[in-house]
Design a protein around this motif. Structure first.
Motif, short mmCIF file in Angstrom:
data_model
loop_
_atom_site.label_atom_id
_atom_site.label_comp_id
_atom_site.label_asym_id
_atom_site.label_seq_id
_atom_site.Cartn_x
_atom_site.Cartn_y
_atom_site.Cartn_z
N GLU A 7 -2.57 -8.27 4.92
CA GLU A 7 -1.35 -7.78 4.27
C GLU A 7 -1.67 -7.10 2.94
OE1 GLU A 7 2.48 -10.08 2.77
OE2 GLU A 7 2.09 -10.40 4.91
N LYS A 8 -2.55 -7.70 2.15
CA LYS A 8 -2.97 -7.10 0.87
C LYS A 8 -3.68 -5.77 1.11
CE LYS A 8 -3.50 -11.40 -1.66
NZ LYS A 8 -4.47 -12.31 -2.30
N GLU B 103 -1.12 -3.13 1.98
CA GLU B 103 -0.38 -2.70 0.80
C GLU B 103 -1.20 -1.71 -0.03
OE1 GLU B 103 1.02 -6.05 -1.47
OE2 GLU B 103 2.17 -6.83 0.24
N ARG B 104 -2.49 -2.02 -0.24
CA ARG B 104 -3.36 -1.11 -1.00
C ARG B 104 -3.50 0.23 -0.30
NH1 ARG B 104 -6.68 -5.64 -1.23
NH2 ARG B 104 -8.00 -4.72 0.38
N GLU C 80 -0.07 2.21 -0.46
CA GLU C 80 0.22 2.76 -1.79
C GLU C 80 -0.68 3.95 -2.12
OE1 GLU C 80 0.08 -0.49 -4.57
OE2 GLU C 80 1.82 -1.45 -3.65
#
Length: 175
Positions: free
Chosen positions: A91-92, A95-96, A99
């Motif tokens: 998930e992290k 997100e990175r 973005e």
């Protein structure tokens, strides 16, 4: 015999249309004929900015969808690890990736919008003087308008000029 659910009243059969969109450009007399021109540099500028904004917003919305798919693909574990794994880490990563992708797309979308709108808008005609600006406004009124009668114009919108307009490119590239 007529069924009870047939309603032919004015309320049921009247179609309501949206208000007309005001003209961006209007007819401006030019050497015996008419050309379409923006009333002023301000009206041209507002239309250009709106064009850019609409295209940029559409581009960014499409980019978000593509970035979400790309982030998911880039962060999925290799096939040999199976479906197990740390979902918080994935998930992290997503997100990175998302973005970064969206940030890169914003600049590209702005350049894309400017390029698409510039082609049409730089060659658009812009009326040169206030008299022509008024004529563009009057031309958008119906011929049987009370305002035309009050101004003593009737149906006539003739202005004898050969140099009524210039292109936006000419105005913007002047020193």
């Amino acid at each position: 015999m007529m069924e009870d659910d047939d309603d032919f009243s004015a309320a049921a059969t009247t179609v309501v249309f949206d208000r007309p969109i005001p003209l961006l450009r209007g007819p401006v007399p030019s050497g015996g004929s008419y050309v379409l021109a923006f009333r002023s540099l301000d009206s041209w500028s507002a239309a250009f900015k709106r064009c850019e904004t609409l295209i940029k917003d559409q581009c960014e919305e499409g980019a978000k969808i593509g970035c979400a798919v790309s982030a998911s693909n880039n962060c999925k574990p290799p096939w040999w690890r199976g479906s197990g794994g740390d979902m918080r880490e994935r998930e992290k990563c997503e997100e990175r990736e998302f973005e970064g992708c969206v940030a890169a797309a914003k600049g590209k979308c702005a350049a894309f919008a400017k390029d698409k709108c510039s082609g049409a808008f730089l060659d658009a005609r812009i009326a040169k003087d206030k008299e022509v600006e008024g004529l563009v406004w009057l031309a958008s009124m119906p011929e049987e308008s009370r305002w035309r009668d009050l101004m003593g114009l009737g149906g006539s919108l003739r202005l004898h000029t050969n140099n009524c307009c210039c292109t936006a490119r000419d105005l913007l590239l002047k020193p």
